[in-house]
Design a protein around this motif. Structure first.
Motif, PDB file in Angstrom:
ATOM      1  N   THR A  30      33.717  39.946  44.023  1.00 48.28           N
ATOM      2  CA  THR A  30      34.038  41.313  44.425  1.00 48.28           C
ATOM      3  C   THR A  30      33.969  42.234  43.205  1.00 48.28           C
ATOM      4  O   THR A  30      34.725  42.074  42.245  1.00 48.28           O
ATOM      5  CB  THR A  30      35.445  41.390  45.050  1.00 48.28           C
ATOM      6  OG1 THR A  30      35.474  40.589  46.234  1.00 48.28           O
ATOM      7  CG2 THR A  30      35.794  42.830  45.421  1.00 48.28           C
ATOM      8  N   ARG A  31      33.026  43.165  43.244  1.00 45.64           N
ATOM      9  CA  ARG A  31      32.824  44.089  42.134  1.00 45.64           C
ATOM     10  C   ARG A  31      33.331  45.497  42.437  1.00 45.64           C
ATOM     11  O   ARG A  31      33.496  46.315  41.528  1.00 45.64           O
ATOM     12  CB  ARG A  31      31.338  44.163  41.780  1.00 45.64           C
ATOM     13  CG  ARG A  31      30.755  42.847  41.285  1.00 45.64           C
ATOM     14  CD  ARG A  31      31.435  42.399  40.006  1.00 45.64           C
ATOM     15  NE  ARG A  31      30.846  41.171  39.469  1.00 45.64           N
ATOM     16  CZ  ARG A  31      31.332  40.487  38.446  1.00 45.64           C
ATOM     17  NH1 ARG A  31      32.440  40.938  37.849  1.00 45.64           N
ATOM     18  NH2 ARG A  31      30.755  39.392  38.021  1.00 45.64           N
ATOM     19  N   ALA A  32      33.552  45.779  43.719  1.00 43.59           N
ATOM     20  CA  ALA A  32      34.015  47.120  44.090  1.00 43.59           C
ATOM     21  C   ALA A  32      34.703  47.046  45.442  1.00 43.59           C
ATOM     22  O   ALA A  32      34.568  46.065  46.186  1.00 43.59           O
ATOM     23  CB  ALA A  32      32.838  48.094  44.142  1.00 43.59           C
ATOM     24  N   TRP A  33      35.448  48.102  45.737  1.00 43.95           N
ATOM     25  CA  TRP A  33      36.089  48.258  47.039  1.00 43.95           C
ATOM     26  C   TRP A  33      35.608  49.561  47.654  1.00 43.95           C
ATOM     27  O   TRP A  33      35.596  50.605  46.996  1.00 43.95           O
ATOM     28  CB  TRP A  33      37.607  48.282  46.913  1.00 43.95           C
ATOM     29  CG  TRP A  33      38.177  46.931  46.568  1.00 43.95           C
ATOM     30  CD1 TRP A  33      38.396  46.428  45.325  1.00 43.95           C
ATOM     31  CD2 TRP A  33      38.567  45.918  47.488  1.00 43.95           C
ATOM     32  NE1 TRP A  33      38.899  45.158  45.399  1.00 43.95           N
ATOM     33  CE2 TRP A  33      39.022  44.813  46.728  1.00 43.95           C
ATOM     34  CE3 TRP A  33      38.593  45.828  48.880  1.00 43.95           C
ATOM     35  CZ2 TRP A  33      39.487  43.641  47.310  1.00 43.95           C
ATOM     36  CZ3 TRP A  33      39.053  44.662  49.476  1.00 43.95           C
ATOM     37  CH2 TRP A  33      39.491  43.585  48.700  1.00 43.95           C
ATOM     38  N   CYS A  34      35.186  49.488  48.915  1.00 42.94           N
ATOM     39  CA  CYS A  34      34.761  50.677  49.642  1.00 42.94           C
ATOM     40  C   CYS A  34      35.916  51.184  50.493  1.00 42.94           C
ATOM     41  O   CYS A  34      36.452  50.444  51.333  1.00 42.94           O
ATOM     42  CB  CYS A  34      33.552  50.369  50.528  1.00 42.94           C
ATOM     43  SG  CYS A  34      32.975  51.791  51.485  1.00 42.94           S
ATOM     44  N   LEU A  35      36.307  52.422  50.262  1.00 39.37           N
ATOM     45  CA  LEU A  35      37.324  53.083  51.077  1.00 39.37           C
ATOM     46  C   LEU A  35      36.581  53.727  52.243  1.00 39.37           C
ATOM     47  O   LEU A  35      36.053  54.834  52.133  1.00 39.37           O
ATOM     48  CB  LEU A  35      38.078  54.144  50.281  1.00 39.37           C
ATOM     49  CG  LEU A  35      39.023  53.671  49.162  1.00 39.37           C
ATOM     50  CD1 LEU A  35      38.276  53.009  48.005  1.00 39.37           C
ATOM     51  CD2 LEU A  35      39.836  54.855  48.621  1.00 39.37           C
TER      52      LEU A  35
END
Length: 425
Positions: A134-139
């Motif tokens: 996991t490199r990022a989180w999408c809101l």
């Protein structure tokens, strides 16, 4: 990691009564090839996937065929879809359990917990690299309808709510709660990427083809809702590709012109590169136009006919690829056989005449007031003219706001009926 940001596909759009499935199919084929060539890690689709809340089976088939093909060619690709104001949130979420098996996350509605706070966890989507890290989180924030964000159970009118109305205040609360949840969920080195379908203050609108989301201008929100720690903000709703304030806040724009007024816009998708928690780079990727659009005029009939005669023609084109055509003629007096003369100039040409606009002299405006082109005028301007004719003065801002609210309720009626049907056993 690398993301592709797009929005406002409007699959199933009827363009002056004509279907555009061939154009949408060509765009999706190009998009899939682009995802492969660019080695994208994620695809973000920021709303208005369909053109209407009850899309045709062919429009839905285009979407689901694309998702399956994308998973076959890029098994590690994450796809995140949110509903826009043209979409039914329930319909977007209906196949969500199946789509998750294809690494596709479909968010159409927001949910609320028993204590009245936002169920933010379901709106946080992990974005992974090719190694599965996991490199990022999408809101992922779908379009918010007034009924979802207003009311005492979901509104705590605290000092932070300085919005001009309850609706905007409700949207602001949702954004703040989602950002706060993302702060707690992320780990060091992971970026935050927000995706929303809304109208930001200061963004340029395409009046001819964009439906006011709720109340014409009052529903716009501030870009300040996206704090600097959010590396990139992927916006949907406005069809003109544009940056809003900062390079990290962008509308990708629609991939295809949705009206003749959009012919001159750049149509593109955005390639976004994240460097750890920060934005590394953005690059606009132009979308090839599968079907050309021509606007002739406005001008005198002789000049317009000459321009039509001069249009290049490609007899080898399949009919579904024939260019769309709008013709605008300035008239000094009515010409009963105008359409026949225009069609004669187009005889044997591989072109599709969709719209013929007659422009009369200004001195005839009053006489022609009862003979308006409803499609060109639009409901809001027609209401304003009718009100002024009846009362002798233009409607005030409050009257227009009431009209816009009532119109949105009518537009949302099908969505509500759809929800009711799904709720029944």
């Amino acid at each position: 990691m690398k993301l592709i940001h797009t929005a406002d596909w409007h699959l199933g759009q009827s363009f002056h009564g004509q279907e555009r499935h061939a154009e949408h199919r060509a765009f999706l084929t190009w998009l899939l090839d682009t995802l492969v060539a660019r080695r994208a890690d994620a695809l973000l689709v920021a709303g208005d996937i369909f053109d209407v809340v009850n899309p045709s089976l062919r429009a839905q088939e285009l979407l689901y065929d694309f998702i399956v093909s994308a998973h076959e060619r890029l098994p590690r690709l994450d796809i995140v879809l949110i509903a826009g104001n043209h979409d039914s949130g329930n319909r977007i979420e209906l196949p969500a359990p199946l789509m998750r098996r294809l690494r596709t996350h479909a968010l159409g509605r927001v949910n609320w917990l028993d204590d009245g706070t936002l169920d933010a966890e379901r709106l946080l989507v992990p974005l992974t690299d090719t190694a599965g890290e996991t490199r990022a989180w999408c809101l992922a924030l779908p379009f918010l309808r007034p009924a979802e964000v207003t009311g005492s159970a979901r509104a705590s009118h605290d000092a932070e709510d300085k919005a001009p109305n309850d609706y905007v205040a409700g949207i602001s609360r949702v954004h703040r709660q989602l950002v706060e949840a993302a702060r707690h969920r992320r780990e060091p080195g992971q970026a935050l990427v927000a995706m929303s379908h809304a109208h930001l203050h200061g963004a340029a609108v395409s009046e001819a083809s964009e439906r006011p989301i709720v109340i014409g201008g009052e529903e716009s929100i501030s870009a300040a809702l996206f704090p600097p720690e959010i590396a990139y903000v992927a916006m949907g709703h406005l069809h003109r590709a544009q940056q809003v304030g900062e390079p990290r806040i962008r509308y990708s724009g629609s991939p295809l012109p949705l009206d003749f007024s959009e012919v001159s816009y750049p149509h593109q998708v955005m390639e976004v590169t994240l460097d750890g928690e920060a934005l590394g780079d953005t690059q606009a990727i132009p979308v090839p136009r599968p079907v050309a659009m021509h606007r002739i005029g406005p001008g005198p009939l002789d000049r317009v006919l000459a321009e039509l005669e001069a249009l290049e023609d490609d007899p080898a084109l399949e009919r579904e690829r024939w260019p769309w055509l709008e013709v605008r003629v300035e008239l000094e007096a009515p010409i009963p056989d105008l359409r026949a003369r225009v069609e004669t100039a187009l005889k044997d040409k591989s072109l599709r005449l969709l719209r013929l606009e007659r422009r009369l002299p200004r001195v005839e405006e009053d006489a022609a007031a009862a003979r308006v082109d409803l499609q060109a005028l639009g409901p809001r301007r027609l209401f304003e003219r009718t009100w002024a004719s009846r009362w002798g003065e233009p409607p005030g801002e409050e009257v227009l706001a009431d009209f816009d609210r009532l119109r949105q309720e009518v537009l949302d009626a099908d969505d509500g009926d759809d929800s009711a049907r799904e709720a029944r056993p």
